[in-house]
Design an enzyme around this catalytic site. Structure first.
Site, PDB file in Angstrom:
ATOM      1  N   GLU A  43       0.849  -1.191   0.000  1.00 37.37           N
ATOM      2  CA  GLU A  43       0.000   0.000   0.000  1.00 37.37           C
ATOM      3  C   GLU A  43       0.889   1.246   0.000  1.00 37.37           C
ATOM      4  O   GLU A  43       1.956   1.268   0.604  1.00 37.37           O
ATOM      5  CB  GLU A  43      -0.857  -0.008   1.271  1.00 37.37           C
ATOM      6  CG  GLU A  43      -1.712   1.224   1.495  1.00 37.37           C
ATOM      7  CD  GLU A  43      -2.341   1.262   2.883  1.00 37.37           C
ATOM      8  OE1 GLU A  43      -3.336   1.974   3.047  1.00 37.37           O
ATOM      9  OE2 GLU A  43      -1.833   0.570   3.794  1.00 37.37           O
ATOM     10  N   LYS A 113      -9.665   2.529  -1.568  1.00 40.36           N
ATOM     11  CA  LYS A 113      -9.802   1.990  -0.216  1.00 40.36           C
ATOM     12  C   LYS A 113     -11.120   2.415   0.443  1.00 40.36           C
ATOM     13  O   LYS A 113     -11.438   3.605   0.518  1.00 40.36           O
ATOM     14  CB  LYS A 113      -8.614   2.441   0.626  1.00 40.36           C
ATOM     15  CG  LYS A 113      -8.486   1.760   1.982  1.00 40.36           C
ATOM     16  CD  LYS A 113      -7.212   2.235   2.679  1.00 40.36           C
ATOM     17  CE  LYS A 113      -6.998   1.539   4.020  1.00 40.36           C
ATOM     18  NZ  LYS A 113      -5.787   2.056   4.696  1.00 40.36           N
ATOM     19  N   CYS A 150      -4.957  -3.063   3.389  1.00 42.71           N
ATOM     20  CA  CYS A 150      -4.553  -2.873   4.770  1.00 42.71           C
ATOM     21  C   CYS A 150      -5.712  -3.002   5.765  1.00 42.71           C
ATOM     22  O   CYS A 150      -6.158  -4.102   6.050  1.00 42.71           O
ATOM     23  CB  CYS A 150      -3.846  -1.521   4.910  1.00 42.71           C
ATOM     24  SG  CYS A 150      -2.779  -1.368   6.379  1.00 42.71           S
TER      25      CYS A 150
END
Length: 270
Positions: A43, A113, A150
């Site tokens: 990421e 995200k 994540c």
């Protein structure tokens, strides 16, 4: 369906996107030389500002900027798909934390995200705009590869939505921040998401002074097949079509479940 050759790379991203591109390109060249079908990189690989995170607003690049296009060109003429995290500008002055999948010189998928890291005293949302995207699954060498970033791994409903869309492998770029028990959290979450959905998880962890590294390749029965420490490197794994089918026959949790997941997004203001 042939087996999927997977590489997972980690390195310590810095403030200079050109140096980070060079590091990503080196891992990509190694993956291509090893005939990888899929390479997962961390990421935020384009730039990381540990001490002054607001600077990511100035460093953000569009998808047609030099970081993405430079890495895309590196894939041209190859069969390797690389998935990497970067930040692109948002209209409100913040940025969007985006995964980009590149193959043969082109962008083949993007995922923005959904779950921002507003936890453990940190506020990713101060500088990053949360997405309302649906979970993304892409085709890679005959396999279905789902995308998570994540903090997304802490939300099992997202992992199950990827399974509902046919994911057989999940690519999980991350920059998991150090802290008490945090490495244990990472191991538990990555393993649980693989085991409860009977798919492979290829998790790439940013390393360096802020993040733990600890990239992992976990099979559909929750066994970690390969792992890195806290220094830069590349690990290898094989997603076996036979083993995937056998795992889902032996442990048919997807067939046995009694509840579905409602894909309607919840407002952050609720």
């Amino acid at each position: 369906m042939k087996d999927l050759r997977v590489a997972v790379g980690q390195f310590a991203s810095g403030e200079d996107w050109e140096a980070n591109l060079k590091a990503c390109a080196g891992l990509l060249d190694e993956a291509i030389a090893g005939n990888a079908d899929l390479l997962v990189l961390p990421e935020g690989a384009m730039a990381l500002f540990v001490d002054d995170p607001v600077r990511i607003r100035q460093a953000a690049q569009p998808l047609d900027g030099p970081f993405v296009t430079g890495l895309a060109e590196r894939t041209r003429g190859t069969a390797t798909t690389v998935i990497v995290g970067m930040h692109q500008p948002a209209e409100d002055g913040r940025v969007i934390n985006t995964l980009v999948a590149l193959r043969d010189g082109e962008i083949v998928a993007t995922y923005r995200k959904l779950h921002l890291y507003d936890a453990f005293g940190r506020r990713e949302s101060d500088n990053v705009l949360a997405s309302d995207d649906s979970p993304v699954v892409l085709d890679c060498a005959g396999w279905k590869v789902g995308l998570m970033t994540c903090y997304d791994v802490r939300f099992p409903e997202m992992a199950r939505l990827l399974a509902d869309q046919g994911a057989q492998v999940v690519a999980l770029p991350a920059a998991w921040v150090r802290g008490p028990a945090k490495e244990w959290h990472w191991e538990v979450m990555v393993t649980a998401r693989a085991l409860e959905n009977t798919y492979y998880v290829a998790a790439s962890g940013e390393c360096g002074r802020r993040n733990i590294g600890a990239s992992m390749f976990v099979d559909p029965l929750g066994v970690c097949r390969a792992r890195l420490g806290d220094t830069p490197g590349l690990l290898w794994g094989t997603a076996s079509a036979e083993d995937l089918a056998q795992a889902r026959l032996t442990l048919p949790v997807l067939a046995n479940r009694r509840f579905t997941v409602n894909p309607s997004p919840r407002s952050l203001d609720a």
